[in-house]
Design an enzyme around this catalytic site. Structure first.
Site, PDB file in Angstrom:
ATOM      1  N   PHE A   1     -15.378   4.054   7.995  1.00 35.39           N
ATOM      2  CA  PHE A   1     -14.103   4.579   7.489  1.00 35.39           C
ATOM      3  C   PHE A   1     -13.867   4.334   6.027  1.00 35.39           C
ATOM      4  O   PHE A   1     -12.813   4.326   5.498  1.00 35.39           O
ATOM      5  CB  PHE A   1     -13.000   3.591   8.249  1.00 35.39           C
ATOM      6  CG  PHE A   1     -13.169   1.967   8.001  1.00 35.39           C
ATOM      7  CD1 PHE A   1     -12.653   1.555   6.972  1.00 35.39           C
ATOM      8  CD2 PHE A   1     -13.908   1.307   9.130  1.00 35.39           C
ATOM      9  CE1 PHE A   1     -12.671  -0.012   7.067  1.00 35.39           C
ATOM     10  CE2 PHE A   1     -13.890  -0.087   9.020  1.00 35.39           C
ATOM     11  CZ  PHE A   1     -13.337  -0.673   7.878  1.00 35.39           C
TER      12      PHE A   1
ATOM     13  N   THR B   1      -5.584  -7.687  10.500  1.00 34.78           N
ATOM     14  CA  THR B   1      -6.208  -6.558   9.923  1.00 34.78           C
ATOM     15  C   THR B   1      -5.581  -5.307  11.070  1.00 34.78           C
ATOM     16  O   THR B   1      -5.058  -4.221  10.377  1.00 34.78           O
ATOM     17  CB  THR B   1      -7.498  -6.480   9.695  1.00 34.78           C
ATOM     18  OG1 THR B   1      -8.008  -7.521   9.102  1.00 34.78           O
ATOM     19  CG2 THR B   1      -8.031  -5.076   9.196  1.00 34.78           C
TER      20      THR B   1
ATOM     21  N   HIS C   1      -1.758  -5.463   1.555  1.00 31.69           N
ATOM     22  CA  HIS C   1      -3.190  -6.226   1.519  1.00 31.69           C
ATOM     23  C   HIS C   1      -2.903  -7.726   0.955  1.00 31.69           C
ATOM     24  O   HIS C   1      -2.017  -7.955   0.352  1.00 31.69           O
ATOM     25  CB  HIS C   1      -4.048  -5.369   0.403  1.00 31.69           C
ATOM     26  CG  HIS C   1      -5.098  -6.283   0.014  1.00 31.69           C
ATOM     27  ND1 HIS C   1      -6.462  -6.350   0.618  1.00 31.69           N
ATOM     28  CD2 HIS C   1      -5.014  -7.218  -1.086  1.00 31.69           C
ATOM     29  CE1 HIS C   1      -7.336  -7.162  -0.006  1.00 31.69           C
ATOM     30  NE2 HIS C   1      -6.411  -7.899  -1.134  1.00 31.69           N
TER      31      HIS C   1
ATOM     32  N   LYS D   1       0.782  -1.053   0.057  1.00 33.07           N
ATOM     33  CA  LYS D   1      -0.164  -0.064  -0.025  1.00 33.07           C
ATOM     34  C   LYS D   1       0.978   1.256   0.048  1.00 33.07           C
ATOM     35  O   LYS D   1       2.079   1.103   0.217  1.00 33.07           O
ATOM     36  CB  LYS D   1      -0.998  -0.169   1.256  1.00 33.07           C
ATOM     37  CG  LYS D   1      -1.968  -1.206   1.238  1.00 33.07           C
ATOM     38  CD  LYS D   1      -2.922  -1.054   2.514  1.00 33.07           C
ATOM     39  CE  LYS D   1      -3.809  -2.143   2.624  1.00 33.07           C
ATOM     40  NZ  LYS D   1      -4.586  -2.225   3.802  1.00 33.07           N
TER      41      LYS D   1
ATOM     42  N   ARG E   1       2.366  -6.454   9.119  1.00 38.95           N
ATOM     43  CA  ARG E   1       1.561  -5.416   9.658  1.00 38.95           C
ATOM     44  C   ARG E   1       1.881  -5.024  11.103  1.00 38.95           C
ATOM     45  O   ARG E   1       1.878  -4.146  11.575  1.00 38.95           O
ATOM     46  CB  ARG E   1       0.216  -5.936   9.736  1.00 38.95           C
ATOM     47  CG  ARG E   1      -0.497  -5.714   8.417  1.00 38.95           C
ATOM     48  CD  ARG E   1      -1.859  -6.594   8.188  1.00 38.95           C
ATOM     49  NE  ARG E   1      -2.543  -6.168   6.809  1.00 38.95           N
ATOM     50  CZ  ARG E   1      -3.727  -6.637   6.580  1.00 38.95           C
ATOM     51  NH1 ARG E   1      -4.175  -7.532   7.272  1.00 38.95           N
ATOM     52  NH2 ARG E   1      -4.170  -6.260   5.632  1.00 38.95           N
TER      53      ARG E   1
ATOM     54  N   ASN F   1      -1.796  -0.295   7.422  1.00 39.08           N
ATOM     55  CA  ASN F   1      -1.254  -1.823   7.690  1.00 39.08           C
ATOM     56  C   ASN F   1      -0.093  -2.242   6.599  1.00 39.08           C
ATOM     57  O   ASN F   1       0.118  -3.385   6.516  1.00 39.08           O
ATOM     58  CB  ASN F   1      -2.218  -2.754   8.035  1.00 39.08           C
ATOM     59  CG  ASN F   1      -3.202  -2.818   7.315  1.00 39.08           C
ATOM     60  OD1 ASN F   1      -3.301  -2.212   5.954  1.00 39.08           O
ATOM     61  ND2 ASN F   1      -4.417  -3.343   7.325  1.00 39.08           N
TER      62      ASN F   1
HETATM   63  P1  ADP Z   1      -7.860  -7.205   5.573  1.00 36.10           P
HETATM   64  O1  ADP Z   1      -7.023  -6.124   4.798  1.00 36.10           O
HETATM   65  O2  ADP Z   1      -7.081  -7.781   6.674  1.00 36.10           O
HETATM   66  O3  ADP Z   1      -8.517  -8.155   4.758  1.00 36.10           O
HETATM   67  P2  ADP Z   1     -10.606  -5.810   5.812  1.00 36.10           P
HETATM   68  O4  ADP Z   1     -10.740  -6.517   4.260  1.00 36.10           O
HETATM   69  O5  ADP Z   1     -11.628  -6.088   6.748  1.00 36.10           O
HETATM   70  O6  ADP Z   1      -9.050  -6.486   6.250  1.00 36.10           O
HETATM   71  O7  ADP Z   1     -10.334  -4.288   5.490  1.00 36.10           O
HETATM   72  C1  ADP Z   1      -9.654  -3.856   4.361  1.00 36.10           C
HETATM   73  C2  ADP Z   1      -8.860  -2.624   4.898  1.00 36.10           C
HETATM   74  O8  ADP Z   1      -9.538  -1.539   5.523  1.00 36.10           O
HETATM   75  C3  ADP Z   1      -7.654  -3.211   6.377  1.00 36.10           C
HETATM   76  O9  ADP Z   1      -6.387  -3.593   5.540  1.00 36.10           O
HETATM   77  C4  ADP Z   1      -7.342  -1.787   6.881  1.00 36.10           C
HETATM   78  O10 ADP Z   1      -6.528  -0.979   6.170  1.00 36.10           O
HETATM   79  C5  ADP Z   1      -8.818  -1.147   6.619  1.00 36.10           C
HETATM   80  N1  ADP Z   1      -9.725  -1.245   7.921  1.00 36.10           N
HETATM   81  C6  ADP Z   1     -10.174  -2.626   8.467  1.00 36.10           C
HETATM   82  N2  ADP Z   1     -10.797  -2.448   9.417  1.00 36.10           N
HETATM   83  C7  ADP Z   1     -10.630  -0.964   9.776  1.00 36.10           C
HETATM   84  C8  ADP Z   1     -11.233  -0.329  10.688  1.00 36.10           C
HETATM   85  N3  ADP Z   1     -11.869  -0.853  11.890  1.00 36.10           N
HETATM   86  N4  ADP Z   1     -10.730   0.938  10.992  1.00 36.10           N
HETATM   87  C9  ADP Z   1     -10.122   1.487  10.069  1.00 36.10           C
HETATM   88  N5  ADP Z   1      -9.692   0.919   9.286  1.00 36.10           N
HETATM   89  C10 ADP Z   1      -9.924  -0.492   8.892  1.00 36.10           C
HETATM   90 MG    MG Z   2      -9.830  -8.060   3.237  1.00 34.44          MG
END
Ligand code: ADP
Ligand code: MG
Length: 179
Positions: free
Chosen positions: A59, A97, A125, A11, A108, A122
């Protein structure tokens, strides 16, 4: 064990912090193969499609700005990893996450942070499951951008604008001129 492909995005915060090399080195522990890689300037359309499952989250708008590079640099690096159990192997090294809950030795956990406005920056992805991996790889890459595909491919001749290097009048590497 299933041979899978999975999408990794480094990212904009990962790029701006010069973490590209570190992240690729850590991911090489999986011994998976990189079958596609490119730097992308993410459009709003691509960002919203990629994160469509989070549309209802409060968000969401900030997440779209973040992935489009509004806070860092307008670039991400997209990679496709290929091999046995690729999806789980990559997710394990990437970590949870929420960077504060992620294992401290995961990517992360090491490099992520939560901003004062609450965005999880983080750094990477990684596709969550087989269905998402297929959807995401097909969203980010054309089949001819991967050296190996696991999903069926078809071809058609289309009229399309083509760019080539000026004066060499060719896009074929190492070939000087068609004239
Ligand atoms: P992942 O990236 O672990 O698959 P998600 O698909 O749920 O997680 O979320 C996508 C992205 O959105 C995350 O990597 C993070 O950057 C952001 N994100 C997820 N949940 C939150 C949250 N509660 N508050 C702020 N940002 C979030
Ligand atoms: Mg995801």
């Amino acid at each position: 064990m299933a041979v899978e492909q999975t999408l990794v995005l480094i990212k904009p915060d990962g790029l701006v912090k010069s973490l590209t090399g570190n992240i690729i080195t850590v991911l090489s522990e999986t011994e998976l193969k990189i079958v596609g890689a490119k730097i992308v300037q993410v459009t709003r359309e691509l960002a919203e499609e990629h994160y469509q499952h989070l549309r209802e989250e409060k968000f969401f708008n900030e997440l779209i700005n973040y992935i489009m590079g509004e806070y860092h640099t307008k670039r991400i690096m997209a990679l496709v990893y290929h091999g046995e159990n690729a999806i789980k192997k990559i997710r394990r090294i990437v970590g949870a996450t929420n960077p504060e809950e992620a294992d401290p030795i995961s990517i992360r956990g090491k490099y992520g942070r939560i901003t004062s406005t609450g965005i999880y920056e983080n750094a990477v992805h990684a596709s969550e499951n087989a269905k998402e991996a297929e959807r995401e790889i097909k969203l980010w890459f054309r089949p001819d951008e991967l050296v190996h595909t696991i999903y069926p491919v078809e071809s058609a001749v289309t009229e399309k604008q083509t760019f080539f290097w000026k004066e060499t009048k060719t896009w074929k590497p190492g070939k000087k001129s068609d004239a």
